[in-house]
Motif scaffolding. Structure first.
Motif, PDB file in Angstrom:
ATOM      1  N   VAL A   1       1.605  -6.035  -1.524  1.00 11.85           N
ATOM      2  CA  VAL A   1       0.358  -5.930  -1.936  1.00 11.85           C
ATOM      3  C   VAL A   1      -0.107  -4.491  -2.091  1.00 11.85           C
ATOM      4  O   VAL A   1       0.080  -3.395  -1.325  1.00 11.85           O
ATOM      5  N   GLY A   2      -0.984  -4.358  -3.253  1.00 13.19           N
ATOM      6  CA  GLY A   2      -1.500  -2.863  -3.257  1.00 13.19           C
ATOM      7  C   GLY A   2      -0.601  -1.698  -3.572  1.00 13.19           C
ATOM      8  O   GLY A   2      -1.320  -0.470  -3.116  1.00 13.19           O
ATOM      9  N   ASN A   3       0.441  -1.832  -3.992  1.00 17.42           N
ATOM     10  CA  ASN A   3       1.179  -0.670  -4.283  1.00 17.42           C
ATOM     11  C   ASN A   3       0.688   0.002  -5.547  1.00 17.42           C
ATOM     12  O   ASN A   3       0.096  -0.432  -6.444  1.00 17.42           O
ATOM     13  N   SER A   4       1.088   1.393  -5.812  1.00 16.92           N
ATOM     14  CA  SER A   4       0.386   2.278  -6.806  1.00 16.92           C
ATOM     15  C   SER A   4       0.970   1.972  -8.303  1.00 16.92           C
ATOM     16  O   SER A   4       0.860   2.442  -9.135  1.00 16.92           O
TER      17      SER A   4
ATOM     18  N   GLY B   1       6.493  -1.253  -5.159  1.00 14.64           N
ATOM     19  CA  GLY B   1       6.694  -1.638  -3.870  1.00 14.64           C
ATOM     20  C   GLY B   1       8.009  -1.823  -3.504  1.00 14.64           C
ATOM     21  O   GLY B   1       8.709  -1.153  -2.500  1.00 14.64           O
ATOM     22  N   LEU B   2       8.478  -2.817  -4.091  1.00 15.86           N
ATOM     23  CA  LEU B   2       9.876  -3.050  -4.154  1.00 15.86           C
ATOM     24  C   LEU B   2      10.753  -2.858  -5.435  1.00 15.86           C
ATOM     25  O   LEU B   2      10.590  -3.413  -6.047  1.00 15.86           O
ATOM     26  N   ASP B   3      11.538  -1.772  -5.230  1.00 14.59           N
ATOM     27  CA  ASP B   3      12.330  -1.451  -6.486  1.00 14.59           C
ATOM     28  C   ASP B   3      13.560  -1.326  -6.509  1.00 14.59           C
ATOM     29  O   ASP B   3      14.382  -0.696  -5.751  1.00 14.59           O
ATOM     30  N   MET B   4      14.215  -1.979  -7.235  1.00 16.47           N
ATOM     31  CA  MET B   4      15.828  -2.579  -7.265  1.00 16.47           C
ATOM     32  C   MET B   4      16.343  -2.174  -8.454  1.00 16.47           C
ATOM     33  O   MET B   4      16.072  -2.526  -9.549  1.00 16.47           O
TER      34      MET B   4
ATOM     35  N   TYR C   1       0.793  -1.303   0.118  1.00 15.88           N
ATOM     36  CA  TYR C   1      -0.049   0.042   0.006  1.00 15.88           C
ATOM     37  C   TYR C   1       0.949   1.216   0.094  1.00 15.88           C
ATOM     38  O   TYR C   1       0.485   2.087   0.658  1.00 15.88           O
ATOM     39  N   ASN C   2       1.877   1.465  -0.804  1.00 12.74           N
ATOM     40  CA  ASN C   2       2.791   2.314  -0.791  1.00 12.74           C
ATOM     41  C   ASN C   2       2.435   3.081  -2.196  1.00 12.74           C
ATOM     42  O   ASN C   2       1.949   2.458  -3.221  1.00 12.74           O
TER      43      ASN C   2
END
Length: 323
Positions: free
Chosen positions: A249-252, A233-236, A215-216
């Motif tokens: 879950v539920g990130n934009s 959510g997790l960006d590498m 939910y970010n």
């Protein structure tokens, strides 16, 4: 504090008028939630707790207290807010590398950034709660809940980084050695949950296990030059390592994104994120067996079971507003 030893703060409220500096071989510890260090109630532009920046600090520990910067969230998106340097914990070794920095049992709230550490070898952040932090540094750049820069051999465990006003839950840049992120919660931040950023053709080793990264991102843009639409959510960027057991879950934007590198993404839940790819790797990392579903046309998030505390945080988070 200088010379080595343990400095104990009793329960009570300590309002600072200048930075509290912690030297090498010093442990600064409070009495738990009853020890409150706070910033002034008027505008100020300096960190609350720091180290001497040119003394190659070693063996510094801060633990067991609450830090409240008293920065009002109403100014977070004003690029001229006056609070750019009003950090909770600021550790920078300009001669570097500093050695052995430990942050444990700390709650930090209402600061321009809860923790900013750069140039240290051996960083341990555990059992901390960073929430409601971050201000704009310019019209295009915002601070985060916490930010580690050019550190090596880092372990982050049992940390909640929740509800950054302007940035990510955790921002990592140009790390070396291995960075381990485990058993932690990155929920409801204005931008990414975790962002691993690199300069040039470098690679960092990341192990991210058993975290909630959910939910970010927000659908509200407070500035025409800065928004959090379609943030992952997790960006590498280029990494080696492994990503496993995370609930994303539920990130934009996408759930998990790896842009390059080698390693394995396996055993994660990635569902209900807004963009088409719940897990996306541009090249290099292997995608193993994961639960990946969505996006859903009605915007409903289907997962009701996470690996950590994400769902328990959601009742207090409105990611569409900082009011």
């Amino acid at each position: 504090a200088a010379g080595g030893g343990v400095v104990c703060l009793s329960a009570g409220t300590w309002t600072l008028t200048s930075t509290l500096t912690v030297g090498s071989n010093i442990t600064l510890t409070g009495s738990g939630p009853g020890t409150l260090i706070q910033g002034p109630s008027t505008v100020y532009n300096w960190p609350l707790i720091s180290v001497p920046t040119s003394a190659t600090p070693q063996n510094v520990m801060v633990s067991d207290m609450v830090i409240d910067g008293q920065v009002p969230n109403s100014v977070a998106f004003d690029p001229n807010n006056g609070y750019a340097n009003s950090l909770g914990l600021y550790f920078y070794d300009s001669n570097g590398p500093g050695k052995n920095l430990t942050i444990s049992g700390i709650e930090v709230r209402n600061t321009s950034e809860a923790l900013h550490a750069k140039g240290f070898d051996g960083v341990r952040v555990s059992n901390c709660y960073f929430h409601d932090n971050g201000v704009m540094l310019s019209a295009t750049l915002g601070n985060h809940n916490f930010y580690l820069l050019r550190d090596s051999n880092v372990t982050i465990s049992n940390v909640r980084a929740v509800g950054s006003w302007t940035g990510a839950g955790l921002h990592l840049r140009d790390m070396t050695g291995t960075t381990t992120i485990k058993d932690s919660t990155f929920v409801g931040n204005y931008r990414r949950g975790i962002h691993v950023q690199l300069s040039g053709n470098t690679t960092t080793d990341v192990v991210a296990n058993n975290n909630d990264i959910s939910y970010n991102g927000s659908d509200v843009s407070y500035l025409p030059t800065y928004n959090s639409l379609n943030t992952n959510g997790l960006d590498m960027e280029t990494i080696t390592g492994s990503v496993s057991g995370n609930a994303v879950v539920g990130n934009s934007g996408h759930g998990i994104v790896s842009r390059n590198g080698t390693g394995l993404i396996e055993g994660n839940i990635a569902t209900g994120n807004t963009l088409n790819s719940q897990i996306d790797t541009y090249s290099g990392l292997t995608i193993g067996s994961n639960l990946a579903q969505g996006p859903f046309a009605d915007g409903t998030y289907r997962v009701v079971l996470g690996t950590g505390e994400a769902l328990s945080e959601l009742g207090s988070i409105d990611r569409s507003s900082t009011a």
